[in-house]
Design a protein around this motif. Sequence first.
Motif, short mmCIF file in Angstrom:
data_model
loop_
_atom_site.label_atom_id
_atom_site.label_comp_id
_atom_site.label_asym_id
_atom_site.label_seq_id
_atom_site.Cartn_x
_atom_site.Cartn_y
_atom_site.Cartn_z
N LEU A 1 1.92 -8.43 -9.55
CA LEU A 1 1.36 -7.21 -9.95
C LEU A 1 1.32 -6.28 -8.42
O LEU A 1 1.23 -5.18 -8.66
CB LEU A 1 0.01 -7.33 -10.50
CG LEU A 1 -0.02 -7.80 -12.05
CD1 LEU A 1 -1.58 -7.91 -12.42
CD2 LEU A 1 0.63 -6.79 -12.78
N VAL A 2 0.75 -6.86 -7.53
CA VAL A 2 0.85 -6.18 -6.06
C VAL A 2 2.19 -5.69 -5.89
O VAL A 2 2.45 -4.42 -5.54
CB VAL A 2 0.23 -6.93 -5.08
CG1 VAL A 2 0.35 -6.32 -3.71
CG2 VAL A 2 -1.16 -7.17 -5.16
N ILE A 3 3.01 -6.57 -6.03
CA ILE A 3 4.46 -5.88 -5.48
C ILE A 3 5.05 -4.82 -6.61
O ILE A 3 5.29 -3.82 -6.57
CB ILE A 3 5.42 -7.08 -5.81
CG1 ILE A 3 5.32 -7.99 -4.78
CG2 ILE A 3 6.95 -6.52 -5.49
CD1 ILE A 3 5.36 -7.57 -3.21
N GLY A 4 4.45 -5.12 -8.06
CA GLY A 4 4.63 -4.00 -9.07
C GLY A 4 4.09 -2.76 -8.69
O GLY A 4 4.51 -1.61 -8.71
N LEU A 5 2.88 -2.77 -8.19
CA LEU A 5 2.09 -1.69 -7.92
C LEU A 5 2.69 -0.94 -6.59
O LEU A 5 2.69 0.33 -6.77
CB LEU A 5 0.55 -1.88 -7.60
CG LEU A 5 -0.32 -2.02 -8.79
CD1 LEU A 5 -1.90 -2.55 -8.63
CD2 LEU A 5 -0.44 -0.89 -9.71
N TYR A 6 3.18 -1.49 -5.58
CA TYR A 6 3.90 -1.25 -4.65
C TYR A 6 5.21 -0.60 -5.01
O TYR A 6 5.19 0.55 -4.22
CB TYR A 6 4.00 -2.20 -3.59
CG TYR A 6 4.60 -1.77 -2.35
CD1 TYR A 6 3.76 -1.00 -1.28
CD2 TYR A 6 6.02 -1.93 -2.04
CE1 TYR A 6 4.41 -0.50 -0.23
CE2 TYR A 6 6.66 -1.39 -0.84
CZ TYR A 6 5.75 -0.59 0.26
OH TYR A 6 6.28 -0.13 1.41
N SER A 7 5.71 -1.02 -5.79
CA SER A 7 7.23 -0.32 -6.12
C SER A 7 7.05 0.86 -7.27
O SER A 7 8.00 1.31 -7.77
CB SER A 7 8.09 -1.39 -6.41
OG SER A 7 7.94 -1.97 -7.70
N GLY A 8 5.80 0.71 -7.91
CA GLY A 8 5.52 1.76 -9.02
C GLY A 8 5.48 3.09 -8.55
O GLY A 8 5.53 3.34 -7.32
N THR A 9 5.80 3.91 -9.53
CA THR A 9 5.86 5.28 -9.46
C THR A 9 4.76 6.32 -9.39
O THR A 9 4.32 7.40 -8.62
CB THR A 9 6.95 5.95 -10.01
OG1 THR A 9 6.57 5.99 -11.40
CG2 THR A 9 8.29 5.48 -9.71
N LEU A 10 3.61 5.76 -10.02
CA LEU A 10 2.46 6.59 -10.48
C LEU A 10 1.40 6.30 -9.58
O LEU A 10 0.74 7.17 -8.96
CB LEU A 10 2.18 6.25 -11.88
CG LEU A 10 1.22 6.98 -12.38
CD1 LEU A 10 1.48 8.40 -12.58
CD2 LEU A 10 0.66 6.69 -13.86
N SER B 1 0.44 4.40 -6.00
CA SER B 1 0.97 3.61 -4.80
C SER B 1 -0.10 3.27 -3.85
O SER B 1 -1.15 3.90 -3.69
CB SER B 1 1.85 4.84 -4.05
OG SER B 1 2.53 4.02 -2.85
N ILE B 2 -0.08 1.96 -3.54
CA ILE B 2 -0.93 1.29 -2.39
C ILE B 2 -0.47 1.48 -1.14
O ILE B 2 0.97 1.49 -0.84
CB ILE B 2 -1.25 -0.15 -2.86
CG1 ILE B 2 -0.20 -1.03 -3.21
CG2 ILE B 2 -1.97 -0.24 -4.36
CD1 ILE B 2 -0.34 -2.33 -3.43
N PRO B 3 -1.12 1.70 -0.17
CA PRO B 3 -0.77 1.58 1.29
C PRO B 3 -0.09 0.30 1.36
O PRO B 3 -0.27 -0.53 1.18
CB PRO B 3 -2.04 1.60 2.13
CG PRO B 3 -3.03 2.28 1.12
CD PRO B 3 -2.62 1.84 -0.15
N TYR B 4 0.93 0.46 2.63
CA TYR B 4 1.83 -0.47 3.01
C TYR B 4 1.19 -1.73 3.60
O TYR B 4 1.50 -2.90 3.14
CB TYR B 4 3.10 0.05 3.81
CG TYR B 4 3.80 -1.02 4.57
CD1 TYR B 4 4.88 -1.59 3.46
CD2 TYR B 4 3.69 -1.72 6.02
CE1 TYR B 4 5.74 -2.57 4.25
CE2 TYR B 4 4.50 -2.81 6.28
CZ TYR B 4 5.58 -3.05 5.55
OH TYR B 4 6.36 -4.04 5.80
N LEU B 5 0.48 -1.47 4.44
CA LEU B 5 -0.51 -2.71 5.15
C LEU B 5 -1.08 -3.58 4.08
O LEU B 5 -1.08 -4.68 4.07
CB LEU B 5 -1.20 -2.19 6.24
CG LEU B 5 -0.54 -2.29 7.57
CD1 LEU B 5 -1.30 -1.38 8.57
CD2 LEU B 5 -0.45 -3.73 7.96
N ILE B 6 -2.01 -2.64 3.27
CA ILE B 6 -2.87 -3.49 2.24
C ILE B 6 -2.01 -3.97 1.14
O ILE B 6 -2.12 -5.55 0.77
CB ILE B 6 -3.81 -2.30 1.56
CG1 ILE B 6 -4.58 -1.93 2.50
CG2 ILE B 6 -4.29 -2.95 0.68
CD1 ILE B 6 -5.65 -0.69 2.10
#
Length: 97
Positions: A52-61, A63-68
């Motif tokens: 889920l974290v990887i999906g949120l990172y690659s999602g378009t709607l 975006s979570i910060p890179y470090l977090i």
Amino acid sequence: MLEWIGGGTRALDISIPLFGLVLFLVIKWRFDPHRSWYYFVAAFLSWFGFDLVIGLYSGTLVSIPYLIGSSTAILLWICCMAFFGLALLTVWRDRTA
């Protein structure tokens, strides 16, 4: 809403192991499982969170910060591998008992 986690393909990739977990719960309800079951479930939940974290990172709607995102994903992956290793170790130790 599927775009939050990277699209429909990622949702399908997550739903297949989720079906396995549900099947595992049905088997647990019917039979007496091994005590390593808790480690397998914890490993699956850690992997699910990682995905889920990887999906949120690659999602378009959203975006979570890179470090977090990267530190959370690495931590969840390490937890997944540790719990899976503990589950296999428990099965290995109790196989002769």
